[in-house]
Structure formats: C-alpha cells, structure tokens
Design a protein around this motif. Sequence first.
Motif, short mmCIF file in Angstrom:
data_model
loop_
_atom_site.label_atom_id
_atom_site.label_comp_id
_atom_site.label_asym_id
_atom_site.label_seq_id
_atom_site.Cartn_x
_atom_site.Cartn_y
_atom_site.Cartn_z
N SER A 2 3.57 -1.72 10.85
CA SER A 2 4.24 -2.41 9.75
C SER A 2 3.25 -2.70 8.63
CB SER A 2 4.84 -3.71 10.27
OG SER A 2 5.52 -4.38 9.25
N LEU A 3 3.60 -2.27 7.42
CA LEU A 3 2.73 -2.48 6.26
C LEU A 3 3.47 -3.28 5.20
CD1 LEU A 3 1.30 1.12 5.89
CD2 LEU A 3 0.13 -0.85 6.84
N ASP A 4 2.75 -4.09 4.46
CA ASP A 4 3.37 -4.83 3.36
C ASP A 4 3.57 -3.90 2.16
OD1 ASP A 4 0.89 -4.61 2.18
OD2 ASP A 4 0.69 -6.74 1.73
N SER A 5 4.12 -4.42 1.11
CA SER A 5 4.37 -3.64 -0.11
C SER A 5 3.05 -3.21 -0.74
CB SER A 5 5.16 -4.46 -1.13
OG SER A 5 6.38 -4.86 -0.58
N PRO A 6 3.00 -2.03 -1.37
CA PRO A 6 1.76 -1.57 -2.00
C PRO A 6 1.33 -2.51 -3.14
CG PRO A 6 3.33 0.22 -1.84
CD PRO A 6 4.06 -1.04 -1.45
N GLN A 7 0.04 -2.75 -3.23
CA GLN A 7 -0.54 -3.56 -4.31
C GLN A 7 -1.52 -2.66 -5.08
OE1 GLN A 7 0.43 -6.82 -4.79
NE2 GLN A 7 1.84 -6.40 -3.11
N THR A 8 -1.29 -2.50 -6.36
CA THR A 8 -2.14 -1.63 -7.17
C THR A 8 -2.97 -2.45 -8.13
OG1 THR A 8 -0.50 0.14 -7.03
CG2 THR A 8 -2.15 0.34 -8.77
N SER A 9 -4.24 -2.10 -8.22
CA SER A 9 -5.13 -2.75 -9.17
C SER A 9 -5.94 -1.69 -9.89
CB SER A 9 -6.05 -3.75 -8.47
OG SER A 9 -6.86 -3.05 -7.54
N THR A 10 -6.46 -2.03 -11.05
CA THR A 10 -7.27 -1.07 -11.81
C THR A 10 -8.69 -1.59 -11.93
OG1 THR A 10 -6.63 -2.09 -13.88
CG2 THR A 10 -5.32 -0.20 -13.17
N SER A 11 -9.61 -0.64 -12.04
CA SER A 11 -11.01 -1.01 -12.21
C SER A 11 -11.35 -1.03 -13.68
CB SER A 11 -11.90 -0.01 -11.47
OG SER A 11 -11.89 1.22 -12.17
N ASP A 12 -12.62 -1.19 -13.96
CA ASP A 12 -13.09 -1.16 -15.35
C ASP A 12 -12.82 0.20 -15.98
OD1 ASP A 12 -14.03 -3.75 -15.11
OD2 ASP A 12 -16.00 -3.09 -14.43
N TYR A 71 -6.47 1.63 -7.77
CA TYR A 71 -6.53 1.56 -6.33
C TYR A 71 -5.23 0.96 -5.81
CZ TYR A 71 -11.49 2.07 -7.26
OH TYR A 71 -12.69 2.52 -7.71
N THR A 72 -4.65 1.59 -4.81
CA THR A 72 -3.45 1.05 -4.17
C THR A 72 -3.78 0.71 -2.73
OG1 THR A 72 -2.01 2.37 -5.59
CG2 THR A 72 -1.04 1.51 -3.57
N THR A 73 -3.48 -0.49 -2.33
CA THR A 73 -3.74 -0.93 -0.96
C THR A 73 -2.47 -1.47 -0.34
OG1 THR A 73 -4.37 -3.14 -1.72
CG2 THR A 73 -6.14 -1.53 -1.46
N ARG A 74 -2.42 -1.37 1.00
CA ARG A 74 -1.30 -1.94 1.76
C ARG A 74 -1.89 -2.66 2.97
NH1 ARG A 74 3.64 2.08 2.47
NH2 ARG A 74 4.70 0.09 2.65
N ALA A 75 -1.59 -3.92 3.10
CA ALA A 75 -2.11 -4.70 4.22
C ALA A 75 -1.30 -4.45 5.49
CB ALA A 75 -2.07 -6.18 3.87
N MET A 76 -2.00 -4.44 6.61
CA MET A 76 -1.32 -4.32 7.92
C MET A 76 -0.71 -5.65 8.29
SD MET A 76 -0.63 -2.49 10.59
CE MET A 76 -1.68 -1.09 10.39
N LEU A 77 0.56 -5.63 8.70
CA LEU A 77 1.25 -6.84 9.13
C LEU A 77 1.25 -6.91 10.65
CD1 LEU A 77 4.30 -6.64 6.69
CD2 LEU A 77 2.23 -8.04 6.44
N PRO A 78 1.34 -8.11 11.20
CA PRO A 78 1.39 -8.22 12.66
C PRO A 78 2.63 -7.53 13.22
CG PRO A 78 1.22 -10.38 11.62
CD PRO A 78 1.41 -9.38 10.54
N SER A 79 2.49 -6.89 14.37
CA SER A 79 3.66 -6.25 14.99
C SER A 79 4.56 -7.33 15.58
CB SER A 79 3.22 -5.26 16.06
OG SER A 79 2.45 -5.92 17.03
#
Length: 80
Positions: A2-12, A71-79
């Motif tokens: 189970s993954l949460d919603s994608p979170q996108t951030s930009t660098s310099d 960068y797009t990241t998705r955090a792992m959620l507890p099963s």
Amino acid sequence: MSLDSPQTSTSDITWVVNGRVSANSATAFQVTITTEGPSTEAEGDALLQGLVDLLTPRYYNVSGTKGYTAYTTRAMLPST
C-alpha cells in the motif's frame, strides 16, 4: 503493498550555456549557472540571456537551456 498518493517536488533551477570554438572544432564549452542566497529566477534568466548574446558572435552553435528537476515520491503505508 500500500502506497500513499504521489508527492512531487522540484529542485533548484540550472541554466547551461553550450557552444563550440568553431564549426570544425572538436573543442566545446559548457558553462553552468547556479544561484545562491537571495538570488531570483529572473536574475538567472537574465544572466543566461546575457551570456548567450555575448558568446554568439564569437563562437559556433551557442545555445542556452534552463532546466528543472522534479522528484516524485510515494511513502509506504502500513499493511492492514
């Protein structure tokens, strides 16, 4: 899994000027512009344009680019 919603951030932002010494030359150059402290995106844009304008009459195939990295990241959620 189970993954949460994608979170996108930009660098310099990075500005790059490329060119060659002449049409037949194997010698090329690349100049990278970065900003520090309270600099603004507009200052970087102006410097990129100024360098392209300055180098174009003297060197071959001068170009400038402005890049962003995302960068797009998705955090792992507890099963469950």
